[in-house]
Design a protein around this motif. Structure first.
Motif, PDB file in Angstrom:
ATOM      1  N   PRO A  75       0.825  -1.210   0.000  1.00 27.56           N
ATOM      2  CA  PRO A  75       0.000   0.000   0.000  1.00 27.56           C
ATOM      3  C   PRO A  75       0.858   1.258   0.000  1.00 27.56           C
ATOM      4  CG  PRO A  75      -0.807  -1.603   1.605  1.00 27.56           C
ATOM      5  CD  PRO A  75       0.514  -2.119   1.120  1.00 27.56           C
ATOM      6  N   ALA A  76       0.431   2.261  -0.758  1.00 24.35           N
ATOM      7  CA  ALA A  76       1.208   3.490  -0.906  1.00 24.35           C
ATOM      8  C   ALA A  76       1.507   4.141   0.440  1.00 24.35           C
ATOM      9  CB  ALA A  76       0.468   4.461  -1.820  1.00 24.35           C
ATOM     10  N   GLU A  77       0.549   4.064   1.349  1.00 28.36           N
ATOM     11  CA  GLU A  77       0.751   4.725   2.647  1.00 28.36           C
ATOM     12  C   GLU A  77       1.836   4.041   3.481  1.00 28.36           C
ATOM     13  OE1 GLU A  77      -2.938   2.052   3.020  1.00 28.36           O
ATOM     14  OE2 GLU A  77      -2.078   3.478   1.568  1.00 28.36           O
ATOM     15  N   GLU A  78       2.208   2.806   3.108  1.00 28.63           N
ATOM     16  CA  GLU A  78       3.254   2.091   3.841  1.00 28.63           C
ATOM     17  C   GLU A  78       4.643   2.287   3.236  1.00 28.63           C
ATOM     18  OE1 GLU A  78       2.202  -1.993   4.373  1.00 28.63           O
ATOM     19  OE2 GLU A  78       0.248  -1.531   5.272  1.00 28.63           O
ATOM     20  N   LEU A  79       4.740   3.063   2.168  1.00 29.74           N
ATOM     21  CA  LEU A  79       6.034   3.302   1.526  1.00 29.74           C
ATOM     22  C   LEU A  79       6.813   4.429   2.195  1.00 29.74           C
ATOM     23  CD1 LEU A  79       4.933   3.057  -2.222  1.00 29.74           C
ATOM     24  CD2 LEU A  79       6.119   1.311  -0.873  1.00 29.74           C
ATOM     25  N   LYS A  80       6.146   5.236   2.974  1.00 33.19           N
ATOM     26  CA  LYS A  80       6.796   6.377   3.610  1.00 33.19           C
ATOM     27  C   LYS A  80       7.977   5.930   4.469  1.00 33.19           C
ATOM     28  CE  LYS A  80       5.864  10.557   6.303  1.00 33.19           C
ATOM     29  NZ  LYS A  80       4.833  11.360   7.010  1.00 33.19           N
ATOM     30  N   GLY A  81       9.124   6.558   4.232  1.00 38.43           N
ATOM     31  CA  GLY A  81      10.315   6.262   5.016  1.00 38.43           C
ATOM     32  C   GLY A  81      11.095   5.045   4.568  1.00 38.43           C
ATOM     33  N   ARG A  82      10.584   4.314   3.571  1.00 43.38           N
ATOM     34  CA  ARG A  82      11.261   3.096   3.136  1.00 43.38           C
ATOM     35  C   ARG A  82      12.373   3.421   2.146  1.00 43.38           C
ATOM     36  NH1 ARG A  82       7.717  -1.155   3.998  1.00 43.38           N
ATOM     37  NH2 ARG A  82       9.574  -2.481   4.103  1.00 43.38           N
ATOM     38  N   ALA A  83      13.504   2.755   2.283  1.00 46.30           N
ATOM     39  CA  ALA A  83      14.621   2.885   1.347  1.00 46.30           C
ATOM     40  C   ALA A  83      14.370   1.933   0.182  1.00 46.30           C
ATOM     41  CB  ALA A  83      15.938   2.547   2.036  1.00 46.30           C
ATOM     42  N   VAL A  84      14.321   2.482  -1.037  1.00 42.73           N
ATOM     43  CA  VAL A  84      13.936   1.700  -2.209  1.00 42.73           C
ATOM     44  C   VAL A  84      14.991   1.842  -3.302  1.00 42.73           C
ATOM     45  CG1 VAL A  84      12.115   1.192  -3.871  1.00 42.73           C
ATOM     46  CG2 VAL A  84      11.526   2.248  -1.679  1.00 42.73           C
ATOM     47  N   LEU A  85      15.406   0.726  -3.876  1.00 38.37           N
ATOM     48  CA  LEU A  85      16.331   0.717  -5.002  1.00 38.37           C
ATOM     49  C   LEU A  85      15.561   0.424  -6.285  1.00 38.37           C
ATOM     50  CD1 LEU A  85      19.178   0.725  -6.245  1.00 38.37           C
ATOM     51  CD2 LEU A  85      19.318  -1.727  -5.691  1.00 38.37           C
ATOM     52  N   GLU A  86      15.631   1.358  -7.255  1.00 33.39           N
ATOM     53  CA  GLU A  86      15.047   1.107  -8.574  1.00 33.39           C
ATOM     54  C   GLU A  86      16.166   0.710  -9.534  1.00 33.39           C
ATOM     55  OE1 GLU A  86      12.430   3.032 -12.218  1.00 33.39           O
ATOM     56  OE2 GLU A  86      13.144   4.354 -10.618  1.00 33.39           O
ATOM     57  N   ILE A  87      16.033  -0.461 -10.143  1.00 36.83           N
ATOM     58  CA  ILE A  87      17.070  -1.019 -11.008  1.00 36.83           C
ATOM     59  C   ILE A  87      16.642  -0.879 -12.462  1.00 36.83           C
ATOM     60  CG2 ILE A  87      18.289  -3.143 -11.620  1.00 36.83           C
ATOM     61  CD1 ILE A  87      17.807  -4.022  -8.676  1.00 36.83           C
ATOM     62  N   GLY A  88      17.562  -0.386 -13.301  1.00 35.47           N
ATOM     63  CA  GLY A  88      17.200  -0.098 -14.683  1.00 35.47           C
ATOM     64  C   GLY A  88      16.204   1.045 -14.716  1.00 35.47           C
ATOM     65  N   ALA A  89      16.533   2.133 -14.044  1.00 35.60           N
ATOM     66  CA  ALA A  89      15.566   3.192 -13.747  1.00 35.60           C
ATOM     67  C   ALA A  89      15.275   4.106 -14.928  1.00 35.60           C
ATOM     68  CB  ALA A  89      16.073   4.033 -12.570  1.00 35.60           C
ATOM     69  N   GLY A  90      16.127   4.111 -15.953  1.00 35.70           N
ATOM     70  CA  GLY A  90      15.916   5.059 -17.043  1.00 35.70           C
ATOM     71  C   GLY A  90      15.980   6.481 -16.524  1.00 35.70           C
ATOM     72  N   ALA A  91      14.931   7.253 -16.748  1.00 27.51           N
ATOM     73  CA  ALA A  91      14.863   8.631 -16.267  1.00 27.51           C
ATOM     74  C   ALA A  91      14.261   8.724 -14.867  1.00 27.51           C
ATOM     75  CB  ALA A  91      14.074   9.494 -17.243  1.00 27.51           C
ATOM     76  N   ALA A  92      14.175   7.605 -14.176  1.00 24.09           N
ATOM     77  CA  ALA A  92      13.764   7.556 -12.760  1.00 24.09           C
ATOM     78  C   ALA A  92      12.329   7.998 -12.528  1.00 24.09           C
ATOM     79  CB  ALA A  92      14.722   8.373 -11.895  1.00 24.09           C
ATOM     80  N   GLN A  93      11.447   7.743 -13.499  1.00 20.23           N
ATOM     81  CA  GLN A  93      10.044   8.112 -13.316  1.00 20.23           C
ATOM     82  C   GLN A  93       9.429   7.372 -12.121  1.00 20.23           C
ATOM     83  OE1 GLN A  93      11.390   7.411 -16.350  1.00 20.23           O
ATOM     84  NE2 GLN A  93      10.574   8.773 -17.931  1.00 20.23           N
ATOM     85  N   CYS A  94       9.731   6.082 -11.995  1.00 19.14           N
ATOM     86  CA  CYS A  94       9.175   5.304 -10.880  1.00 19.14           C
ATOM     87  C   CYS A  94       9.710   5.806  -9.546  1.00 19.14           C
ATOM     88  CB  CYS A  94       9.505   3.819 -11.059  1.00 19.14           C
ATOM     89  SG  CYS A  94       8.818   3.065 -12.552  1.00 19.14           S
ATOM     90  N   SER A  95      10.994   6.122  -9.505  1.00 20.33           N
ATOM     91  CA  SER A  95      11.586   6.652  -8.269  1.00 20.33           C
ATOM     92  C   SER A  95      10.951   7.970  -7.868  1.00 20.33           C
ATOM     93  CB  SER A  95      13.095   6.845  -8.452  1.00 20.33           C
ATOM     94  OG  SER A  95      13.773   5.605  -8.449  1.00 20.33           O
ATOM     95  N   ARG A  96      10.613   8.794  -8.862  1.00 24.92           N
ATOM     96  CA  ARG A  96       9.984  10.080  -8.570  1.00 24.92           C
ATOM     97  C   ARG A  96       8.614   9.874  -7.935  1.00 24.92           C
ATOM     98  NH1 ARG A  96      11.400  11.515 -13.050  1.00 24.92           N
ATOM     99  NH2 ARG A  96      13.490  12.222 -12.578  1.00 24.92           N
ATOM    100  N   TRP A  97       7.872   8.871  -8.417  1.00 21.70           N
ATOM    101  CA  TRP A  97       6.579   8.555  -7.808  1.00 21.70           C
ATOM    102  C   TRP A  97       6.785   8.049  -6.378  1.00 21.70           C
ATOM    103  CZ3 TRP A  97       4.414   4.143  -5.712  1.00 21.70           C
ATOM    104  CH2 TRP A  97       3.039   4.215  -5.442  1.00 21.70           C
ATOM    105  N   LEU A  98       7.784   7.206  -6.187  1.00 19.15           N
ATOM    106  CA  LEU A  98       8.061   6.677  -4.850  1.00 19.15           C
ATOM    107  C   LEU A  98       8.409   7.803  -3.885  1.00 19.15           C
ATOM    108  CD1 LEU A  98      10.133   3.572  -5.957  1.00 19.15           C
ATOM    109  CD2 LEU A  98       8.013   3.469  -4.629  1.00 19.15           C
ATOM    110  N   ALA A  99       9.206   8.766  -4.345  1.00 18.87           N
ATOM    111  CA  ALA A  99       9.573   9.894  -3.496  1.00 18.87           C
ATOM    112  C   ALA A  99       8.341  10.700  -3.097  1.00 18.87           C
ATOM    113  CB  ALA A  99      10.586  10.779  -4.216  1.00 18.87           C
ATOM    114  N   ALA A 100       7.378  10.804  -4.015  1.00 14.24           N
ATOM    115  CA  ALA A 100       6.155  11.540  -3.713  1.00 14.24           C
ATOM    116  C   ALA A 100       5.321  10.843  -2.644  1.00 14.24           C
ATOM    117  CB  ALA A 100       5.321  11.724  -4.978  1.00 14.24           C
ATOM    118  N   GLN A 101       5.537   9.542  -2.453  1.00 16.21           N
ATOM    119  CA  GLN A 101       4.830   8.808  -1.399  1.00 16.21           C
ATOM    120  C   GLN A 101       5.577   8.869  -0.070  1.00 16.21           C
ATOM    121  OE1 GLN A 101       1.965   8.018  -2.862  1.00 16.21           O
ATOM    122  NE2 GLN A 101       3.065   8.634  -4.737  1.00 16.21           N
ATOM    123  N   GLY A 102       6.734   9.543  -0.072  1.00 19.53           N
ATOM    124  CA  GLY A 102       7.513   9.657   1.153  1.00 19.53           C
ATOM    125  C   GLY A 102       8.621   8.640   1.279  1.00 19.53           C
ATOM    126  N   ALA A 103       8.832   7.814   0.245  1.00 15.84           N
ATOM    127  CA  ALA A 103       9.924   6.847   0.259  1.00 15.84           C
ATOM    128  C   ALA A 103      11.250   7.542  -0.040  1.00 15.84           C
ATOM    129  CB  ALA A 103       9.662   5.749  -0.767  1.00 15.84           C
TER     130      ALA A 103
END
Length: 278
Positions: A75-103
């Motif tokens: 759940p998105a609300e459980e991503l806050k504060g979590r350290a996440v590694l995105e592999i093969g990130a390209g332009a890091a679109q997924c990481s940007r979404w994760l950061a918006a959830q507080g990850a």
């Protein structure tokens, strides 16, 4: 350090067409070829697919399955504060979404040019240019890891990548990755009716290689059967807890390579593996 890109598009018309073939390609050749291919084609890729991918959207594949709905990482609300590694990130679109959830994401890619596009978009995501088979992180550095069509389709030794991800995850960590669905290797990479007939053996694991006139690989993609993927996951020490095969949604009228509404309504195009580390 990753530097800000200039705005330019390579003149691919000036390059001779590579030869497409099926032949063996090892880890070193595959990594060298794919690093060069993504560096040369990053601008064109982001121009062509940037609207679909968005700047801060987490989409798992051409079908358009979005993590905000799928919650494969939890759940998105459980991503806050979590350290996440995105592999093969390209332009890091997924990481940007994760950061918006507080990850707290870190975006890794083998292509320097792809990561430059993350700087162009902005958002302050930490970027690392490295090979997924040799992750430059200490053991137990991350709570979660993810990869949306990144790295695993392009490496000769996917089990090595999985072992590295297992190493850098903390106990209880989850790794979710999407790849081309293995069944698609039996069909031509065509979005129309000509792509609906089996043209090769599903069990032929010979890599797809694009090479120059001298036989040097310019692009390499590796096939693993569904059973191979499961065995790689288990051998790396993960438990497979879910396997998603997204159906093609009615709203998606786009074509992307061999993916299309016609193909997508008949055969799966993407496989998403949800793995957990004990």
């Amino acid at each position: 350090m990753i530097q800000e890109p200039t705005v330019s598009v390579p003149d691919h018309d000036a390059d001779p067409e590579p030869e497409a073939t099926r032949r063996d390609a090892g880890a070193t050749e595959s990594a060298r070829a794919n690093r060069g291919w993504w560096d040369r084609n990053a601008d064109e890729y982001q121009t062509e697919h940037g609207t679909f991918l968005g700047d801060d959207r987490f989409v798992w594949g051409p079908e358009g399955l979005d993590e905000v709905e799928a919650e494969l990482l939890g759940p998105a609300e459980e991503l806050k504060g979590r350290a996440v590694l995105e592999i093969g990130a390209g332009a890091a679109q997924c990481s940007r979404w994760l950061a918006a959830q507080g990850a707290h994401p870190v975006a890794l890619d083998i292509s320097h040019r792809q990561l430059q596009h993350s700087l162009r978009i902005g958002g302050g995501i930490p970027l690392v240019c490295a090979d997924a088979a040799v992750l430059p992180f200490a053991d137990g550095s991350f709570d979660l890891a993810c990869s949306a069509y990144g790295a695993l389709p392009f490496v000769a030794e996917p089990a090595r990548v999985l072992r590295e991800v297992h190493r850098v995850l903390r106990p209880g960590g989850r790794f979710v990755f999407s790849v081309t669905h293995p069944i698609r290797w039996a069909f031509p990479d065509e979005p129309g009716p000509e792509g609906l007939s089996v043209s090769g053996s599903y069990f032929d694991r010979t890599p797809y290689v694009e090479q120059d006139d001298e036989g040097h690989a310019l692009y390499v993609e590796h096939h693993r059967t569904m059973g191979d993927r499961v065995r790689d996951i288990v051998s790396a020490g993960f438990r497979l807890v879910d396997l998603a095969e997204p159906e093609w949604p009615a709203w998606n009228s786009s074509e992307w390579g061999g993916w299309s509404p016609l193909r997508g309504n008949l055969i799966p195009g993407t496989a998403i593996f949800v793995c957990e580390r004990d």
